[in-house]
Each structure stands twice: as structure tokens, then as C-alpha cells.
Design a protein around this motif. Structure first.
Motif, short mmCIF file in Angstrom:
data_model
loop_
_atom_site.label_atom_id
_atom_site.label_comp_id
_atom_site.label_asym_id
_atom_site.label_seq_id
_atom_site.Cartn_x
_atom_site.Cartn_y
_atom_site.Cartn_z
N SER A 167 -1.43 14.18 -8.50
CA SER A 167 0.02 14.24 -8.25
C SER A 167 0.72 15.35 -9.05
CB SER A 167 0.69 12.89 -8.54
OG SER A 167 0.16 11.88 -7.72
N ALA A 168 -0.04 16.34 -9.52
CA ALA A 168 0.57 17.48 -10.21
C ALA A 168 1.47 18.26 -9.26
CB ALA A 168 -0.51 18.39 -10.77
N GLU B 284 -4.60 9.12 3.71
CA GLU B 284 -3.24 8.65 3.45
C GLU B 284 -2.25 9.31 4.40
OE1 GLU B 284 -3.34 7.90 -1.36
OE2 GLU B 284 -2.70 9.86 -0.64
N ILE B 285 -1.04 8.82 4.37
CA ILE B 285 0.10 9.48 5.00
C ILE B 285 1.14 9.68 3.92
CG2 ILE B 285 1.87 9.37 6.79
CD1 ILE B 285 0.07 7.37 8.29
N TRP B 286 1.63 10.91 3.77
CA TRP B 286 2.65 11.21 2.78
C TRP B 286 4.00 11.31 3.49
CZ3 TRP B 286 1.24 14.87 -1.81
CH2 TRP B 286 0.08 14.39 -2.44
N VAL C 88 1.28 6.65 1.31
CA VAL C 88 1.03 5.41 2.04
C VAL C 88 -0.45 5.34 2.42
CG1 VAL C 88 1.50 4.18 4.18
CG2 VAL C 88 3.38 5.23 2.90
N SER C 89 -1.05 4.17 2.22
CA SER C 89 -2.42 3.90 2.64
C SER C 89 -2.38 2.78 3.66
CB SER C 89 -3.30 3.49 1.46
OG SER C 89 -3.35 4.51 0.48
N HIS D 119 0.83 -1.20 0.00
CA HIS D 119 0.00 0.00 0.00
C HIS D 119 0.86 1.26 0.00
CE1 HIS D 119 -3.76 -2.28 1.66
NE2 HIS D 119 -3.35 -2.71 0.50
N GLN D 120 1.72 1.36 -0.99
CA GLN D 120 2.63 2.51 -1.10
C GLN D 120 2.84 2.82 -2.58
OE1 GLN D 120 6.41 2.31 1.07
NE2 GLN D 120 7.45 2.97 -0.80
N THR D 121 2.63 4.08 -2.95
CA THR D 121 2.93 4.55 -4.30
C THR D 121 3.89 5.72 -4.20
OG1 THR D 121 1.00 6.00 -4.30
CG2 THR D 121 0.72 3.80 -5.24
N ILE D 122 4.58 6.01 -5.29
CA ILE D 122 5.62 7.03 -5.30
C ILE D 122 5.24 8.17 -6.25
CG2 ILE D 122 8.04 7.53 -5.86
CD1 ILE D 122 7.72 5.82 -3.36
#
Length: 348
Positions: A71-72, A332-334, A346-347, A27-30
Motif C-alpha cells: 500500500s505504498a 481484488e477490486i479497488w 475489496v475481496s 472483505h474490505q480494507t482501506i
């Protein structure tokens, strides 16, 4: 915000870090592209997040906005900024706007001051050690940022984190080390006192919070009643509570990593992350760009009133380490970091 994503539960030992069950590292994207996002904070009633873009090489420092919808990434200051509106009455000793070519943002805080407006505080190392103050038009998309004033830090003070007092009377900032000398990180990690906590109030200016001397104070948050500063005692791997009016530090959380920035949730708990690194490796890892940098990160939530601490997410991503901030953004947490232009979403 995070009401369903992060839940604090009881721990066997108050203040001790606990591992949560069922953590899903998928559950993590960049987001690639934000400039060296040392600190992050969500803009209230908005899809935007403010990032402190640390300068590197020939690239100057800047404040950037990152949109949580697509995500801009956009520059907010100095490029695309609103006109400066100096508040000479509140900040009579401020000499003027910061030098845009030398701007070096670090710790952030942002609080709503009315419908569609907020106040942004930024620790700046470029050209002067100061807390820069900006007005933010949160109704605009992206938010419009206008410089308002500054509180120049006393000579030798090296700022790090900043947090507004909820009662509106001022703000606190951590003094990590003597700004006139190169920081001796080895000595700091070994526990030698290097700084303290400073309080700024309108009409009074800067004062030192009594009994706040610590080795390498880093991130800071303030209780809802404005009476307590929660400080990341970075080298000691703990979070301490210090009365703003003066009083001995009290440990509210012991951690397995060097805690960096602190962010409060809507429930009054505190999120933090940091670096699980030794004094020996710190010299070669540097700002996250050399060898011997540890991979991955942990996000910890702290209930300071109950002395309870819980790991809410753990990553062993070899491409994302040296985390510096864990900011609540919706559900989320960034996570920001040093040394690379990327943010982890992060979710939990």
C-alpha cells in the motif's frame, strides 16, 4: 485477474441488476492517503496501480502509484517523472507538456504496448481540455512515467472518460458537458442531452461518433474488436453500447445507481460502480464533501454480449461513499472515490 473472485451468472431479466448471494461486507480494507483517487487502473505485470489524483484546495493534481503489496504511495507525475519524449509525428497539434501547476487528471486508460512498456491516457482539465499521453516503463518499481504527447479536445468539449481502441488506431473519450459553462448537474440528471462520444485517430484528429448524444456520458470502455464503445449514461443509470462507426445506442445494463468509470476484466466483462444519489442531494453533497452524501457502494459486473448484470460486492460503509471506479487488481477490486483521500480494497 478476478478469474476466481468474480463470476457472472445468469439473471432472470437481461440487463437488470441482480443481488448476489453470500456477500461478505467484511472483505474490505482501506488505503488512506492517495490524493482524491477519481480513477484507478492496474499496471500490467506489476504490483502497482495508477491513480488520478484530483486537485483540491491549494494541492495540485498529480498521477500517483499505489503498491498492491504494501500500500505504498508515490508520485509518478509531475514529481519523479521520466524526461518528456514528445512524439510530434503522432501528435502534431499538441502544444507541449501540460502545466504541472494546473494539471487536473480525471479518467484513465492504460494498455501494454510491448514487454515492460505501456501507454497511459489521461483526461486533463488543467490549463487545457485534453487527453494527455504518457509512456510507462512498467519494468521499473515504481513505474517510470514520461509524457509523450496530447490530443487537445475541441473547444466546448468537457472530457471525462477515455479508452484506447485495442487495434491501436486511436482512442475514444466522453464529452460530458460544455466545458465553457458551469455544468448544470440538475438538468443533466433530469435527462437533458449534454454531451456525446468523441473519437481520436492518428492523422484525422477528433471526430464525433454519430448518434452518440447522451445526457452526461461518463465512463467508457471499448470492445476487443474496437467496434463498440460501452458508455456509462450516468443520469439514466444505464450502460449503453454505441457502434464506433455510428449507430443508435443500445442499453446493455440498467442499474440502481449513477454509473461512473468503466473497467474491463480479462474475460471481456465490465466492472462499474457509482453514486446512488438524487438530483436534489447532489447539490449539497457536491464532490463528496458535503451533507446528504449516500454511504456505501455497489460493484456491478456486466456481460455486455449476453446482457447479463450481477452485483459482485455491496458495502454500506458510512465512511466510504460516492464511489467513482471499480478496478480489477489481481484477485481484488479497488474502489476509488471523490471527496476523500482513500481507496477501498475489496475481496469479493
Amino acid at each position: 485477474m478476478l478469474a476466481t473472485a468474480v463470476v457472472v451468472t445468469g439473471c432472470a431479466t437481461p440487463g437488470a441488476e441482480q443481488t448476489a448471494a453470500g456477500l461478505d461486507r467484511r472483505h474490505q480494507t482501506i488505503i488512506d492517503g492517495p490524493q482524491r483517487p477519481e480513477d484507478l487502473i492496474a499496471v500490467p505485470a506489476s504490483t502497482w496501480v495508477v491513480s488520478s489524483g484530483v486537485p483540491h484546495g491549494t494541492t495540485t493534481g498529480r498521477l500517483q502509484g499505489v503498491n498492491s503489496t504494501d500500500s505504498a504511495i508515490v508520485d509518478l507525475w509531475p514529481a519523479n517523472a521520466g524526461p518528456a519524449r514528445p512524439d510530434r509525428e503522432t501528435y502534431p497539434d499538441c502544444p507541449g507538456p501540460p502545466d504541472a501547476q494546473r494539471f487536473s487528471p480525471h479518467g484513465l486508460d492504460l494498455v501494454a504496448t510491448g514487454p515492460g512498456v505501456a501507454r497511459l491516457l489521461v483526461v486533463n482539465h488543467g490549463g487545457r481540455e485534453a487527453v494527455e499521453v504518457f509512456d510507462v516503463d512498467t519494468a521499473s518499481s515504481p513505474p517510470l512515467v514520461s509524457w509523450r504527447g496530447c490530443a487537445v479536445l475541441p473547444e466546448t468539449v468537457g472530457g471525462n472518460g477515455v479508452a484506447a481502441l485495442p487495434d491501436g488506431s486511436g482512442f475514444v473519450a466522453t464529452n460530458a458537458y460544455d466545458s465553457t459553462k458551469p455544468p448544470d448537474y440538475k438538468a443533466i440528471i433530469e435527462g437533458r442531452s449534454s454531451g456525446d462520444v468523441r473519437l481520436w485517430q492518428r492523422g484525422t484528429g477528433w471526430t464525433t461518433v454519430p448518434f452518440s448524444a447522451l445526457p452526461g456520458p461518463n465512463g467508457v470502455a471499448v470492445s476487443a474488436d474496437s467496434k463498440t464503445a460501452y458508455v456509462a449514461d450516468w443520469p439514466s443509470r444505464r450502460i449503453v453500447a454505441i457502434p464506433v462507426a455510428g449507430g443508435l445506442p443500445k442499453t446493455v445494463a440498467s442499474l440502481k445507481f449513477l454509473p461512473d468509470n468503466l473497467r474491463t476484466t480479462v474475460r471481456g466483462t465490465i466492472l462499474t460502480t457509482g453514486q446512488d444519489i438524487t438530483a436534489e442531494d447532489l447539490g449539497t453533497c457536491g464532490a463528496g464533501e458535503g451533507p446528504d452524501c449516500p454511504p456505501g457502494f455497489s460493484i456491478v459486473e456486466i456481460n455486455p454480449g449476453k446482457g447479463k448484470t450481477k452485483v459482485v460486492y455491496r458495502s454500506e460503509d458510512p465512511e466510504f461513499g460516492m464511489a467513482t471506479t471499480a478496478a480489477p487488481v489481481g484477485n481484488e477490486i479497488w474502489v476509488g472515490r471523490v471527496g476523500k483521500d482513500r481507496i477501498a480494497r475489496v475481496s469479493p
